[in-house]
Design an enzyme around this catalytic site. Structure first.
Site, short mmCIF file in Angstrom:
data_model
loop_
_atom_site.label_atom_id
_atom_site.label_comp_id
_atom_site.label_asym_id
_atom_site.label_seq_id
_atom_site.Cartn_x
_atom_site.Cartn_y
_atom_site.Cartn_z
N LYS A 8 -10.02 -0.09 -2.14
CA LYS A 8 -10.27 -0.42 -0.74
C LYS A 8 -11.72 -0.16 -0.38
O LYS A 8 -12.24 0.95 -0.58
CB LYS A 8 -9.35 0.40 0.17
N CYS A 61 -4.46 -3.11 4.07
CA CYS A 61 -4.18 -2.63 5.42
C CYS A 61 -5.18 -3.18 6.44
O CYS A 61 -5.34 -4.38 6.58
CB CYS A 61 -4.14 -1.10 5.44
N GLU A 65 0.85 -1.19 0.00
CA GLU A 65 0.00 0.00 0.00
C GLU A 65 0.89 1.25 0.00
O GLU A 65 1.93 1.27 0.65
CB GLU A 65 -0.88 -0.03 1.25
#
Length: 538
Positions: free
Chosen positions: A358, A409, A295
């Site tokens: 995301k 994440c 990321e």
């Protein structure tokens, strides 16, 4: 006709009633509640003393047993502060104390609810001692189910299941995911408590055959702790093998200003990939079928910035393999940005059909809900200048012969986000993350979540971080090639892909739904019993 001696009547009436069951003295319960939080803390990485998780559960249940609701809530809150404040200390490294304090207090509030619930069911436990263990288990699952979803989508950090990365109980994840592991840990704690509890009204305790339930519950605890070893995990599902490289390019300096050096961060990952290509050409490293960047590897939008795009193409063309690039993309509308994983193919560049955005942006970090109200609390929220837009589709990305399940994440903490990629066909779980604003403790806590996901879905997995910790995880939870923190490293490994589905993948949310439902039923049963006790015999 039988007569009753009046003296005998008086003697019977004079017999004192047994004293009502008492809780632990408050002077004992307060330090026990604090010790519960500290035991839970040490069970998690970076300490990793996983047997202390059920001990912490048992100590909290002991402190709150037979308490009034307000006292139970207060003791639970003490446990929550002692647990969450140090566990989440990485949140204050670069943002100041206020976000850390507010988040820790919010999370402690859920353990306050748990403390009140534990106190509420005390009459039920006193009436049916054997139910203490399963009641403790379902109440913990119910608390986590609530905390994982509220407010603003929840914050699942610190779930009991995430403390069991090296525990036999981790294998239970293959049967029912994180909720079932939490249930197993908390039930073990309840069994420990039932085995060790002594009534403060000692006379009554000695008159009962206390050793029968204690012996049974102790045997149950032993069986539960070893049951995980019997759960089959890591079975191959008939997939192919693939060689994967993780590039951890590192950043010029840790902290919130890491992205002020956006070009340097991108160059670090490009240069590390070019070095890998040189090693492949020299025969010292195997040729990867896939390269994974973390990321924020490119916080310059490579779809709109020709220089950034050219540098990534140079890396992909030289290594001769597709690169999964963690990038910040502008759009789709003006004033919007997206946190994405995009596949960059050698020779052709970005594949817009293999793009994952995301789905669960982090509130107050990637977007600010109720910004005007939040600004009244702290103007620090304006550090998030542009809100990230959430994606709408699971992160299933096809990269040559491998189908990836990409999560970004903190998404690895959310059950449904990971499961959706596996039901979508993913053979390899990929967690792209950026730990440059945190520390090694946070990174290791996150890696423990990857371990659970690998076992839960029977998939090989990996975590790719900008600064560490990066590494591979086998379907049985074992970690390989873990990198250091704040270093530049490249690791390459051949993985056996898996196509089958575990029971946990098939049943999805049902274990959590059932266990949380049982928690509600337990609270209701305690309410009925409390009402009967108030009314008394008719």
């Amino acid at each position: 006709m039988t007569t009753v001696d009046p003296d005998e009547k008086r003697t019977d009436a004079a017999q004192p009633r047994p004293a009502a069951p008492r809780p632990l003295p408050l002077a004992v319960a307060v330090p026990v509640a604090v010790a519960a939080g500290l035991a839970l803390l040490v069970a998690f990485p970076p300490y990793g003393v996983w047997p202390l998780a059920p001990v912490g559960v048992a100590l909290l249940a002991a402190a709150t047993h037979r308490r009034r609701l307000r006292a139970g809530a207060g003791l639970g809150f003490l446990t929550g502060v002692a647990f969450f404040a140090p566990l989440l200390a990485w949140t204050n490294l670069h943002t100041g104390l206020l976000p850390w304090v507010l988040l820790s207090l919010l999370q402690a509030g859920y353990l306050a609810l748990l403390g009140a619930a534990t106190a509420w069911v005390s009459p039920l436990v006193d009436r049916v001692r054997w139910c203490w263990a399963p009641l403790t288990g379902v109440l913990w699952v119910g608390q986590e189910a609530l905390r994982d979803r509220t407010p603003f989508g929840g914050f699942p950090w610190g779930r009991l299941a995430f403390s069991q990365g090296d525990s036999p109980l981790l294998r239970v994840a293959a049967l029912g995911g994180a909720p079932l592991v939490t249930f197993a840990v908390a039930t073990t704690g309840g069994l420990l408590l039932a085995a060790g509890w002594r009534r403060w009204d000692v006379g009554r305790w000695r008159q009962t055959r206390w050793w029968l339930p204690v012996a049974g519950l102790t045997a149950g605890a032993v069986l539960l702790c070893t049951a995980g070893l019997l759960v089959p995990v890591g079975r191959a599902g008939g997939g192919a093998t693939v060689t994967v490289a993780i590039v951890q390019g590192n950043v010029p300096r840790l902290g919130l200003d890491f992205n002020a050096q956006r070009q340097a961060v991108l160059n670090n990952h490009v240069d590390a990939t070019l070095e890998l290509a040189g090693q492949v050409a020299a025969g010292t490293r195997p040729h990867p079928d896939l390269v994974v960047w973390p990321e924020n590897a490119s916080d310059i939008d490579p779809l709109r910035n020709p220089t950034a795009g050219a540098r990534i193409s140079q890396a992909a063309d030289t290594i001769g393999a597709p690169i999964l690039v963690g990038a910040v993309l502008l759009g789709p509308n003006a004033g919007q940005v997206r946190n994405a994983g995009i596949l960059w193919r050698p020779g052709s560049g970005p594949d817009l059909d293999q793009l994952y955005v995301k789905r669960h942006p982090v509130p107050f970090a990637e977007y600010v809900p109720l910004r005007n109200i939040a600004r009244m609390v702290s103007k620090q929220v304006d550090r998030v200048r542009t809100d990230f837009v959430a994606g709408s589709t699971p992160g299933v990305v096809r990269a040559g012969k491998v189908l990836l399940g990409d999560v970004i994440c903190f998404e690895v903490a959310y059950d449904e986000v990971v499961r959706d990629t596996v039901t979508g066909g993913a053979q390899l779980l990929v967690v792209q993350t950026n730990n440059a604003t945190f520390d090694a403790a946070e990174a290791r806590q996150q890696l423990a979540m990857v371990q659970l996901r690998a076992v839960e879905h029977g998939r090989p997995a990996l975590m790719a971080s900008t600064v560490g910790v990066s590494g591979f995880v086998a379907p049985d939870g074992r970690v390989s090639d873990a990198t250091g923190f704040n270093t530049r490293e490249v690791v390459v490994r051949q993985l056996a892909l898996t196509d089958g589905r575990t029971l946990a993948t098939r049943v999805g949310l049902w274990p959590e739904v059932v266990l949380a439902g049982l928690a509600v039923a337990g609270l209701a049963a305690a309410a009925v019993l409390r009402r009967r006790q108030r009314v008394g015999p008719g």
